[in-house]
Design a protein around this motif. Structure first.
Motif, short mmCIF file in Angstrom:
data_model
loop_
_atom_site.label_atom_id
_atom_site.label_comp_id
_atom_site.label_asym_id
_atom_site.label_seq_id
_atom_site.Cartn_x
_atom_site.Cartn_y
_atom_site.Cartn_z
N VAL A 17 -5.56 1.90 -44.85
CA VAL A 17 -6.60 1.47 -44.23
C VAL A 17 -7.24 2.06 -43.37
N LEU A 18 -5.40 1.89 -42.25
CA LEU A 18 -6.00 3.49 -41.16
C LEU A 18 -6.43 4.23 -41.52
N LEU A 19 -5.83 5.26 -42.53
CA LEU A 19 -6.74 6.46 -43.68
C LEU A 19 -7.45 6.42 -43.45
N ASP A 20 -7.85 5.40 -44.16
CA ASP A 20 -9.84 5.32 -44.63
C ASP A 20 -11.15 5.48 -43.13
N ARG A 21 -10.30 5.40 -42.64
CA ARG A 21 -11.47 4.64 -40.87
C ARG A 21 -11.54 5.88 -40.36
N CYS A 22 -9.96 6.77 -40.58
CA CYS A 22 -10.17 8.38 -39.77
C CYS A 22 -11.27 8.93 -40.00
N ARG A 23 -12.23 9.51 -39.01
CA ARG A 23 -13.14 10.45 -38.93
C ARG A 23 -12.71 12.14 -38.53
N PRO A 24 -11.64 12.77 -38.86
CA PRO A 24 -11.34 13.78 -37.35
C PRO A 24 -12.06 14.81 -37.32
N ALA A 25 -12.91 15.23 -37.82
CA ALA A 25 -14.06 15.68 -37.93
C ALA A 25 -15.50 15.06 -36.37
N ALA A 26 -15.02 13.94 -36.27
CA ALA A 26 -15.76 13.50 -34.73
C ALA A 26 -14.98 13.10 -33.62
N GLY A 30 -9.00 19.61 -36.51
CA GLY A 30 -8.23 20.06 -37.91
C GLY A 30 -7.27 19.27 -38.20
N ASP A 31 -7.02 17.60 -37.98
CA ASP A 31 -5.67 17.09 -38.37
C ASP A 31 -5.86 16.80 -39.47
N ALA A 32 -7.76 17.23 -39.81
CA ALA A 32 -7.55 16.66 -41.73
C ALA A 32 -7.25 16.92 -42.02
N ARG A 33 -6.47 18.05 -42.36
CA ARG A 33 -5.39 18.74 -43.33
C ARG A 33 -4.26 17.55 -42.79
N VAL A 34 -3.33 17.01 -42.03
CA VAL A 34 -2.56 16.04 -42.21
C VAL A 34 -2.92 15.68 -42.17
N LEU A 35 -3.96 14.12 -42.29
CA LEU A 35 -4.64 13.38 -43.13
C LEU A 35 -4.40 13.76 -44.53
N ALA A 36 -4.66 14.55 -45.13
CA ALA A 36 -4.19 14.85 -45.92
C ALA A 36 -2.76 14.82 -46.57
N GLU A 37 -2.40 15.16 -46.03
CA GLU A 37 -0.69 15.55 -46.42
C GLU A 37 0.09 13.85 -46.59
N LEU A 38 -0.03 13.02 -45.51
CA LEU A 38 -0.26 11.71 -45.35
C LEU A 38 -0.26 11.14 -46.56
N ALA A 39 -1.61 10.96 -46.69
CA ALA A 39 -2.38 10.29 -47.84
C ALA A 39 -1.56 10.36 -49.17
N ASP A 40 -1.37 11.84 -49.26
CA ASP A 40 -0.50 12.44 -50.62
C ASP A 40 1.02 11.86 -50.84
N ALA A 41 1.89 11.97 -49.50
CA ALA A 41 3.08 11.16 -49.46
C ALA A 41 3.26 9.70 -49.99
N LEU A 42 1.78 8.60 -49.61
CA LEU A 42 1.45 7.62 -50.15
C LEU A 42 1.90 7.36 -51.26
N THR A 43 0.78 8.46 -51.85
CA THR A 43 0.89 8.33 -53.15
C THR A 43 1.91 8.91 -53.68
N HIS A 48 4.64 14.75 -38.75
CA HIS A 48 2.75 13.54 -38.80
C HIS A 48 2.94 13.02 -37.83
N SER A 49 3.71 11.49 -37.80
CA SER A 49 3.07 10.78 -36.85
C SER A 49 2.34 11.17 -35.64
N GLU A 50 2.61 12.09 -35.06
CA GLU A 50 1.22 11.85 -33.56
C GLU A 50 0.31 12.42 -33.57
N PRO A 51 -0.50 13.39 -35.14
CA PRO A 51 -1.22 13.52 -35.29
C PRO A 51 -2.26 12.03 -35.60
N PHE A 52 -0.90 11.24 -36.90
CA PHE A 52 -1.88 10.08 -37.18
C PHE A 52 -2.46 9.12 -35.97
N LEU A 53 -1.46 9.39 -35.25
CA LEU A 53 -1.57 8.35 -34.57
C LEU A 53 -2.89 8.25 -33.27
#
Length: 361
Positions: free
Chosen positions: A266-275, A280-293, A323-328
């Motif tokens: 839910v938190l990942l879905d709400r993240c808008r790194p471009a804003a 640049g955290d967009a790449r990291v968030l994608a990796e975290l989403a892949d790890a959840l999968t 990548h916990s810090e950029p996620f948080l």
């Protein structure tokens, strides 16, 4: 307050309604039954449809039976709370189911305290004031609100929330939202809930999700440090076997990761790194989403050997720890979706009708 009391109120569709409560609430129920009030499925007693003169006679008869049973009869200044809750629910965005809650014995209302997710007047009232009844409003997202008559006020209500189901108990949680007072106007009350309370509630849920994930990540970090210490001491004679220690680490880390798997999507879905200041955290968030999968696949893939499963689990944990810090920081910068408001055209200008006084002897 008498230890057996009967509260009379007026229901729009049912006429006079009665609620017995107190330490001797059964005596109040016996008096109501003796006076020909009928108990509904919600345990609220109703006076069968009769004319005004008959109603006056029946209520007078109730007073006599109540006196004989040692119960006191009082008339509420509010109308029946079920009608109030349904009128408010009809004006709220979305679909809301209304239920009546009775706390006939005074100790029953204390069962609410652990589950109330509130840091305001409502939880204090439940702890210190007599609340014989309430109404719950639950939407399709399973947000459940508690509506009570505001103690010490002739009119007006309090509304707060129960803890969201994933968090279980909510009492004392520092992220809990504040309950709010509502006026005796259905439209204004609904707008107060939609414009003030629900956005605050959603922000509180968002903050608690972040805190839950952050705490789980911290505990996994601690488990990893303990595992690293074991590896460093493995040359010593009294060190536990590495295989056993590795299994213990992974089991404990996985148990903590379940909270991340529940709340992080839910938190990942709400993240808008471009804003944010960190696009640049967009790449990291994608990796975290892949790890959840990958973590979800671990539970579904029965063909994996224990070695393969452990290796993939380590990779998932490693990605999230790295990548916990950029996620948080992205999760904290994100905001919950804006709730719909109550259209101005839907707001009636008249007050909710006061409870009609029952006919006197």
């Amino acid at each position: 307050m008498a230890d057996a009391q009967i509260i009379l109120a007026y229901g729009r569709d049912t006429g006079i309604v009665a609620i017995g409560h107190g330490e001797r609430y059964k005596a109040a129920h016996e008096a109501l039954a003796a006076a020909d009030f009928r108990r509904g499925d919600d345990w609220v007693f109703h006076l069968p449809g009769v004319d005004e003169d008959a109603s006056r006679a029946t209520v007078a008869n109730l007073v006599r039976h109540a006196t004989a049973h040692g119960a006191e009869v009082v008339t509420s200044s509010h109308r029946f709370i079920g009608d109030t809750a349904r009128d408010i629910a009809r004006l709220l965005p979305g679909q809301w189911d209304v239920r009546i809650e009775l706390y006939s014995h005074p100790v029953w209302q204390q069962d609410l305290v652990p589950w109330l997710w509130d840091s305001g007047e409502l939880v204090r009232a439940v702890q210190t004031q007599r609340i014989p009844y309430a109404a719950t409003l639950t939407d399709t997202a399973e947000t459940t609100l508690l509506l009570v008559e505001r103690p010490g006020h002739q009119l007006g209500y309090l509304v707060g929330a129960f803890a969201p189901e994933p968090f279980e108990e909510g009492y004392g949680d520092p992220h809990a939202p504040h309950s709010i007072a509502l006026p005796p106007f259905a439209g204004r009350a609904a707008r107060g809930i939609a414009d003030r309370f629900l956005p605050t509630y959603e922000r509180a849920v968002h903050a608690r999700r972040i805190a839950t994930v952050a705490e789980a990540l911290a505990r996994i970090h601690a488990e990893q440090d303990a595992w690293a210490a074991i590896i460093a001491s493995s040359r010593h004679r009294n060190a536990p076997p590495l295989g056993e220690a590795a299994e213990t680490f992974l089991n404990r880390a996985w148990a903590e990761f379940l909270a991340i798997a529940q709340h992080a999507p839910v938190l990942l879905d709400r993240c808008r790194p471009a804003a944010t200041n960190w696009p640049g955290d967009a790449r990291v968030l994608a990796e975290l989403a892949d790890a959840l999968t990958d973590a979800e696949d671990l539970d579904r893939d029965a063909s994996l050997t224990l070695t393969e499963r452990d290796a993939r689990l380590r990779a998932v944990l490693g990605t999230w720890l790295t990548h916990s810090e950029p996620f948080l920081r992205q999760a904290r910068a994100a905001t919950p979706p804006r709730q719909q408001t109550v259209p101005a055209a839907a707001l009636p200008h008249q007050a909710l009708p006061r409870g009609q006084h029952a006919p006197r002897r």
